[in-house]
Design an enzyme around this catalytic site. Structure first.
Site, mmCIF file in Angstrom:
data_model
loop_
_atom_site.group_PDB
_atom_site.id
_atom_site.type_symbol
_atom_site.label_atom_id
_atom_site.label_comp_id
_atom_site.label_asym_id
_atom_site.label_seq_id
_atom_site.Cartn_x
_atom_site.Cartn_y
_atom_site.Cartn_z
ATOM 1 N N ALA A 54 -20.365 39.324 10.072
ATOM 2 C CA ALA A 54 -19.034 39.770 10.480
ATOM 3 C C ALA A 54 -18.288 40.348 9.290
ATOM 4 C CB ALA A 54 -18.248 38.606 11.074
ATOM 5 N N LYS A 116 -12.362 27.282 -0.982
ATOM 6 C CA LYS A 116 -11.614 26.219 -1.675
ATOM 7 C C LYS A 116 -10.169 26.131 -1.205
ATOM 8 C CE LYS A 116 -11.047 29.546 -5.427
ATOM 9 N NZ LYS A 116 -12.004 30.512 -4.887
ATOM 10 N N GLU A 140 -20.411 23.063 -1.155
ATOM 11 C CA GLU A 140 -20.737 23.021 -2.588
ATOM 12 C C GLU A 140 -20.200 24.228 -3.334
ATOM 13 O OE1 GLU A 140 -21.579 21.592 -5.899
ATOM 14 O OE2 GLU A 140 -22.703 20.476 -4.397
ATOM 15 N N VAL A 143 -16.398 24.916 -5.365
ATOM 16 C CA VAL A 143 -15.983 24.512 -6.711
ATOM 17 C C VAL A 143 -17.081 24.846 -7.715
ATOM 18 C CG1 VAL A 143 -15.309 22.579 -8.201
ATOM 19 C CG2 VAL A 143 -14.553 22.627 -5.821
ATOM 20 N N ILE A 147 -22.750 25.663 -10.112
ATOM 21 C CA ILE A 147 -22.905 24.337 -10.707
ATOM 22 C C ILE A 147 -22.956 23.277 -9.608
ATOM 23 C CG2 ILE A 147 -21.914 22.649 -12.285
ATOM 24 C CD1 ILE A 147 -20.397 24.932 -13.620
ATOM 25 N N GLU A 201 -8.841 39.755 -11.780
ATOM 26 C CA GLU A 201 -8.416 40.690 -10.746
ATOM 27 C C GLU A 201 -7.247 41.539 -11.244
ATOM 28 O OE1 GLU A 201 -9.921 40.992 -7.907
ATOM 29 O OE2 GLU A 201 -11.196 39.204 -7.929
ATOM 30 N N ASP A 212 -5.941 28.658 -8.342
ATOM 31 C CA ASP A 212 -7.369 28.510 -8.059
ATOM 32 C C ASP A 212 -7.875 27.159 -8.555
ATOM 33 O OD1 ASP A 212 -10.174 29.910 -7.549
ATOM 34 O OD2 ASP A 212 -10.278 29.003 -9.545
ATOM 35 N N LYS A 216 -9.364 23.565 -6.508
ATOM 36 C CA LYS A 216 -10.627 22.918 -6.859
ATOM 37 C C LYS A 216 -10.404 21.479 -7.310
ATOM 38 C CE LYS A 216 -12.614 27.375 -8.180
ATOM 39 N NZ LYS A 216 -12.964 28.275 -9.309
ATOM 40 N N GLY A 318 -19.065 34.531 -9.412
ATOM 41 C CA GLY A 318 -20.021 35.630 -9.292
ATOM 42 C C GLY A 318 -20.788 35.545 -7.992
#
Length: 444
Positions: A54, A116, A140, A143, A147, A201, A212, A216, A318
């Site tokens: 979508a 998040k 997962e 955050v 990692i 950004e 942000d 988290k 990323g």
């Protein structure tokens, strides 16, 4: 509806996956689903088939080519389809993500999300719905990108007692602060470089003002301390006020400035345990493991009673790293579907209160411009003492008619420090309190 879905799964042993969003993360999820279809089938025990993707606009440029006929702008219709067993949500934001996730769960699909902001704002609603319909909600990738930190908190440390989580969970701010430390650049100059390199950004507010990281931190605290913590519970300060002078002062005391997400258990005046959650810039000793985290990398430092100190490090953002975390969740959720079971849901049994920031204790670095005359140092020391803040070290640098005092305190509450600063600003001998920054980590 759920019975029909289960019969459908058992009858064909093929799992349909719908992906919501085809940006930097979604496109890499699609790529991995297509390129690693054979490996995923072997790991899961059944074929995984891309049922649809979508998107908001059909004509938008994309990093990967989606097979013909799979792209749609009808996200609501996609998540409600009978042949969709798993939904991957990577569009972000609150709406329409919340409505789509709830619809997917109610139509019998399990969900993997990287959202998040939504989890930090309204996670309980999502978890309660997943529990009600007997489906999984895994997150997962919400955050620290690739990692693996949430699964260890939820599963590997499930038999332990976590007491503190300290992390660098925003790559943009870490890049900026690292550049300021290594090159002596100011905040604006370092931000511009981050934007040129694609780490920040065009509108960097969510990153540099700590929004942000706060989302988290709420997720980390909820998992670590088995209590519901939302983004609004997190004390938040960004890095836009961090100056080159602050970074230099940290360097002179053998420290480095990092934007930290700090989640910890603290005792209240009544003796009960409460959760303290905060995001702010802080000085940490260069000997601390987090001090060596460079550029746009993330790291999370966990302290628990039995396991001791653990650190998780890697790329925190990323397309490909985040997609890796999404696919890891997808494999687990798919296995659960085939086995007719589900993973652990929300754990909020401890139901601990969130401690007000004013009661949170730490050390402080305070830079004060003062008149260079006799008695000023004693007067400043008295101001600290009157508010119960003990001084660890003080350094004075003279400059003709005025001077700068740099005071590092012992541990005190935020309320005590705030009262001290207000007192200092009202003193005749004080020209300006130029900087206040918290100091974390073991005392040197």
């Amino acid at each position: 509806m759920e019975g029909d879905k289960q019969a459908h799964e058992q009858g064909r042993r093929r799992l349909g996956v719908a992906v919501l969003g085809c940006g930097s993360v979604g496109s890499q999820v699609v790529r991995l689903l297509l390129e690693q279809a054979g490996d995923l089938e072997a790991r899961i025990g059944a074929p995984v088939e891309l049922a649809g993707v979508a998107v908001r606009r059909l004509d938008a440029p994309r990093e990967v080519e989606v097979p013909e006929g799979l792209i749609t702008t009808d996200a609501a219709g996609l998540v409600a389809r009978e042949d969709v067993d798993l939904v991957v949500e990577v569009i972000g934001g609150i709406e329409p993500a919340r409505t789509l996730i709830l619809s997917a769960l109610e139509h019998g699909a399990s969900v993997v999300t990287a959202n998040k902001a939504l989890l930090a704002e309204d996670g309980p609603t999502l978890f309660e719905t997943a529990e009600k319909v007997g489906r999984d909600l895994y997150y997962e990738a919400s955050v620290a990108g690739a990692i693996p930190i949430l699964r260890p908190l939820r599963e590997s440390l499930a038999g332990d007692r976590v007491t503190r989580v300290l992390g660098i969970v925003n790559g943009t701010t870490n890049f900026i602060l690292d550049k300021m430390d290594t090159s002596g650049a100011g905040f604006t100059e370092a931000l511009e470089e981050a934007q040129e390199l694609g780490y920040a950004e065009a509108d960097p507010t969510a990153d540099v003002e700590g929004f942000d990281a706060a989302a988290k931190a709420a997720i980390l605290a909820s998992l670590a301390f088995h209590s519901r913590v939302t983004a609004s519970d997190v004390h938040r300060e960004g890095i836009s006020e961090v100056s080159a002078a602050d970074v230099l002062s940290a360097k002179e005391m053998g420290a480095v400035v990092k934007l930290l997400a700090i989640c910890e258990l603290r005792a209240t005046d009544g003796g009960e345990e409460a959760v303290a959650v905060r995001v702010h810039p802080a000085m940490i000793p260069r000997s601390h493991p987090l001090a060596s985290v460079r550029e746009a990398y993330n790291a999370v430092f966990v302290e628990s009673e039995a396991a001791g100190q653990l650190m998780f490090y890697g790329p925190g953002a990323g397309g490909s790293p985040t997609a890796s975390a999404v696919l890891g969740d997808l494999v687990t959720v798919a296995r659960n579907l085939l086995a007719g079971t589900r993973g652990a849901g929300e754990s909020a049994y401890a139901d601990r209160a969130v401690l007000p920031m004013g009661e949170t204790r730490t050390r402080y670095h305070v830079a004060i411009d003062v008149d260079d005359r006799a008695g000023v140092l004693a007067a400043v020391a008295t101001a600290f003492a009157e508010h119960g803040v003990s001084i660890q070290t003080v350094r004075q640098e003279g400059r003709d008619a005025d001077a700068q005092l740099v005071v590092v305190s012992h541990e005190a509450t935020d309320a005590q420090l705030s009262a001290t600063v207000e007192h200092l600003r009202g003193m005749d001998a004080v020209r300006e309190v130029t900087s206040v920054m918290r100091v974390e980590g073991e005392q040197e």
